[in-house]
Scaffold this motif. Structure first.
Motif, mmCIF file in Angstrom:
data_model
loop_
_atom_site.group_PDB
_atom_site.id
_atom_site.type_symbol
_atom_site.label_atom_id
_atom_site.label_comp_id
_atom_site.label_asym_id
_atom_site.label_seq_id
_atom_site.Cartn_x
_atom_site.Cartn_y
_atom_site.Cartn_z
ATOM 1 N N CYS A 92 -5.907 2.170 2.480
ATOM 2 C CA CYS A 92 -4.882 2.723 3.383
ATOM 3 C C CYS A 92 -4.537 1.720 4.477
ATOM 4 N N MET A 93 -5.539 0.977 4.942
ATOM 5 C CA MET A 93 -5.317 0.044 6.039
ATOM 6 C C MET A 93 -4.643 -1.238 5.589
ATOM 7 N N SER A 94 -4.581 -1.443 4.272
ATOM 8 C CA SER A 94 -3.931 -2.664 3.796
ATOM 9 C C SER A 94 -2.408 -2.554 3.969
ATOM 10 N N THR A 148 -1.566 11.254 6.608
ATOM 11 C CA THR A 148 -1.850 11.988 5.377
ATOM 12 C C THR A 148 -0.980 11.532 4.205
ATOM 13 N N ALA A 149 0.291 11.269 4.496
ATOM 14 C CA ALA A 149 1.194 10.839 3.425
ATOM 15 C C ALA A 149 0.689 9.539 2.790
ATOM 16 N N ARG A 150 0.246 8.617 3.652
ATOM 17 C CA ARG A 150 -0.270 7.343 3.167
ATOM 18 C C ARG A 150 -1.521 7.571 2.304
ATOM 19 N N VAL A 151 -2.408 8.430 2.791
ATOM 20 C CA VAL A 151 -3.655 8.691 2.060
ATOM 21 C C VAL A 151 -3.346 9.285 0.693
ATOM 22 N N GLY A 180 -3.378 9.044 -4.862
ATOM 23 C CA GLY A 180 -2.605 9.403 -6.037
ATOM 24 C C GLY A 180 -3.160 10.637 -6.714
ATOM 25 N N THR A 181 -3.154 10.611 -8.035
ATOM 26 C CA THR A 181 -3.550 11.796 -8.787
ATOM 27 C C THR A 181 -5.037 11.817 -9.084
ATOM 28 N N ASN A 182 -5.724 10.722 -8.718
ATOM 29 C CA ASN A 182 -7.160 10.643 -8.998
ATOM 30 C C ASN A 182 -7.970 11.293 -7.902
ATOM 31 N N ASP A 183 -7.718 12.526 -7.650
ATOM 32 C CA ASP A 183 -8.233 13.095 -6.433
ATOM 33 C C ASP A 183 -8.356 14.596 -6.633
ATOM 34 N N ARG A 184 -9.436 15.147 -6.091
ATOM 35 C CA ARG A 184 -9.640 16.589 -6.234
ATOM 36 C C ARG A 184 -8.512 17.374 -5.559
ATOM 37 N N ASP A 207 1.072 7.528 -13.226
ATOM 38 C CA ASP A 207 -0.191 6.932 -12.799
ATOM 39 C C ASP A 207 -1.023 6.448 -13.984
ATOM 40 N N GLY A 208 -0.503 6.705 -15.184
ATOM 41 C CA GLY A 208 -1.206 6.244 -16.386
ATOM 42 C C GLY A 208 -2.448 7.039 -16.708
#
Ligand SMILES: [Zn+2]
Length: 538
Positions: free
Chosen positions: A224-226, A233-236, A241-245, A273-274
């Motif tokens: 996120c900091m890059s 929140t939008a950035r996070v 992406g979709t790899n997230d609970r 996202d493949g």
């Protein structure tokens, strides 16, 4: 200077800096302070919970010339040498890439030589469960007679893969997942040090997604900091992406709202996202199962699902929005989809169809609710019948017909139909004098403790009574998967029933009702229950 990942920059250098694992840290500090140091330690726990960090600090602390309450002083010659990695007295090995017996032998060959400058030579072997059997045997020989100067710290995410002979020779420490507030605190510290702005909500989101792993949390923050600007929140969400609970929670929420557009958008995001649609379908089914468990046993959820309390709370909250029947039908849908997706020529289309089916209720749930109400009515009718049999009332009722009813009516008024007979679900007393209902209740209590998953399914169906030692259970909403799941526990259930009732008992599950989609059999069911002449086809 080359960029150093956050989790390396912020790796704790002493016990005081460690986040979480207070009990373990205290125990290790006590050992250093008292000088009672073992030869073999086993650090277990999921990724990023501090196993390797604790091992490294412990290795320096046992060698520190002036330990402070069992922690490294950071000032003495030993601390400085070891921090600068100038001596080779702390030996680290990753068993995942050195799993062969030759690798283990090479390493263990060096054990007999005394340390160069330190008091102890410390061997840290990460991912120890990756060792081959022969490598374990070689290690075991060393652990049986370790030289005075050697300490082994074995770290693993999978302790059950270790042979007992190794386990029994180690002091074992189980590293818990780090609670969200502690991770957030650390992330805040990192942001402040880097002079970067960040929302509380965004940091919370990262901490939850990391699921108790500090390293994962710092890696996510790193990503996120890059980007320039504030960490919000939008950035996070973009980074995770979709790899997230959280993505699964959003998906389930859209199912609940019957928001077709949101679901199709989610599928689109996944594909871009493949990600593998079949794996995602399985994750959705698992999510629904977790919600069912959240309904059945909310208090035990963190242990059952191996999640933090915060995630467990999220499940409990979302479960409130769903009826058990709906959860079951969505779970069935995606379980079926997972298998079909493996062979589907157009997985995307198939996943989209499954998503749409999940949100467009085809009256299935209404039917299920109706069935529940019918079950209720049946129960009331049974009560009436009992009262009639006991001679409490003399009422002329037209009794319904069910498959359980074999005997003709006794005191009831003559049935209008030839084949009509009163419901005769046996409620026999057991050897222990308990009613079958009481036995069933006790069974549920016991199953809840030993197999909460089975309990979740059992409690959503209904108990159909007991006859001749056979306890009958009926699944809810015609779910085949719930029958399959429960029947896996048949042996356990029968053992418990026998124990509770004091007589040999058996367990039977009624076959799942035909799916609601087949209107004919549904009509037949209504006819069976209410009598053919009372059901008018529209
Ligand atoms: Zn020191």
């Amino acid at each position: 200077m080359a960029y150093q990942a956050l989790y390396r920059q912020y790796r704790p250098a002493c016990f005081r800096d460690m986040v979480g694992q207070e009990h373990i840290v205290q125990a290790l500090r006590n050992q250093v302070a008292s000088g009672r140091i073992g030869h073999a330690y086993l650090f277990c726990g999921s990724r990023g919970t501090g196993k390797t960090s604790a091992a490294k600090i412990f290795a320096r602390a046992v060698n520190c010339l002036n330990p402070q309450d069992g922690d490294v002083c950071g000032e003495c010659a030993s601390c400085k040498r070891l921090a600068a990695a100038e001596v080779l007295d702390i030996i680290e090995m990753d068993a995942a890439s050195n799993s062969k017996v030759e690798d283990a032998r090479d390493l263990l060959e060096t054990v007999k030589y005394p340390p160069n400058e330190s008091r102890y030579k410390v061997y840290i072997i990460d991912e120890i469960h990756e060792f081959s059997d022969k490598a374990f045997n070689a290690l075991l020989k060393t652990l049986e007679e370790p030289p005075e100067h050697a300490i082994f710290i074995l770290a693993t995410t999978d302790p059950q893969k270790l042979p007992n002979t190794i386990l029994s020779r180690c002091q074992r420490y189980d590293f818990a997942r780090i609670p969200v507030p502690q991770i957030v605190k650390r992330l805040r510290l990192v942001c402040d040090a880097a002079k970067r702005e960040a929302d509380d909500e965004a940091l919370n989101h990262i901490a939850r997604a990391a699921e108790g792993g500090m390293r994962d949390a710092l890696s996510m923050l790193d990503m996120c900091m890059s980007y320039d600007g504030k960490v919000d929140t939008a950035r996070v969400q973009e980074v995770l992406g979709t790899n997230d609970r959280a993505f699964l929670f959003r998906f389930a929420e859209a199912v609940e709202r019957e928001d077709a557009a949101a679901l199709l958008g989610a599928v689109d995001e996944l594909i871009r996202d493949g990600r593998d649609p079949a794996i995602f379908a399985r994750e959705v089914a698992q999510h629904m199962r977790a919600l069912m468990m959240a309904k059945a046993c909310p208090d035990e959820l963190p242990g059952l699902l191996d999640v933090t309390q915060e995630t467990a709370n999220d499940y409990v909250r979302q479960a409130e929005d769903f009826s058990p029947t709906r959860l079951m039908s969505v779970m069935d849908l995606f379980m079926g989809a997972e298998t079909a997706l493996r062979y589907a020529s157009s997985p995307r289309l198939y996943l989209e169809t499954a998503a749409l089916k999940a949100c467009l209720r085809t009256g299935e749930e209404d039917t299920a609710a109706l069935k529940d109400r019918i079950a209720d009515l049946e129960k009331k009718l049974r009560g009436l019948q009992d009262a009639l049999d006991a001679g409490q009332y003399v009422v002329a009722v037209q009794a319904p017909n069910t498959s359980a009813a074999k005997e003709p009516a006794k005191k009831a008024a003559k049935p209008a139909r030839q084949d009509a007979a009163p419901v005769e679900i046996p409620r026999e007393e057991t050897a222990s004098g308990k009613s079958s209902d009481a036995v069933w209740k006790e069974l549920l209590d016991k199953v809840k403790r030993v197999q909460p998953g089975t309990f979740a399914f059992l409690s959503q169906g209904r108990f159909d009574g007991c006859a001749g030692g056979v306890y009958r259970w009926h699944p809810s909403s015609g779910s085949d998967s719930s029958v399959a799941y429960v029947m896996k526990a048949k042996e356990l259930l029968e053992q418990l029933l026998t124990e509770i009732s004091g007589a040999p008992s058996h367990f039977e599950a009624a076959a799942a009702a035909a799916p609601a989609a087949s209107g004919v059999s549904q009509l037949q069911q209504f006819r069976d229950i209410f009598g053919a002449e009372n059901v008018i086809e529209q």
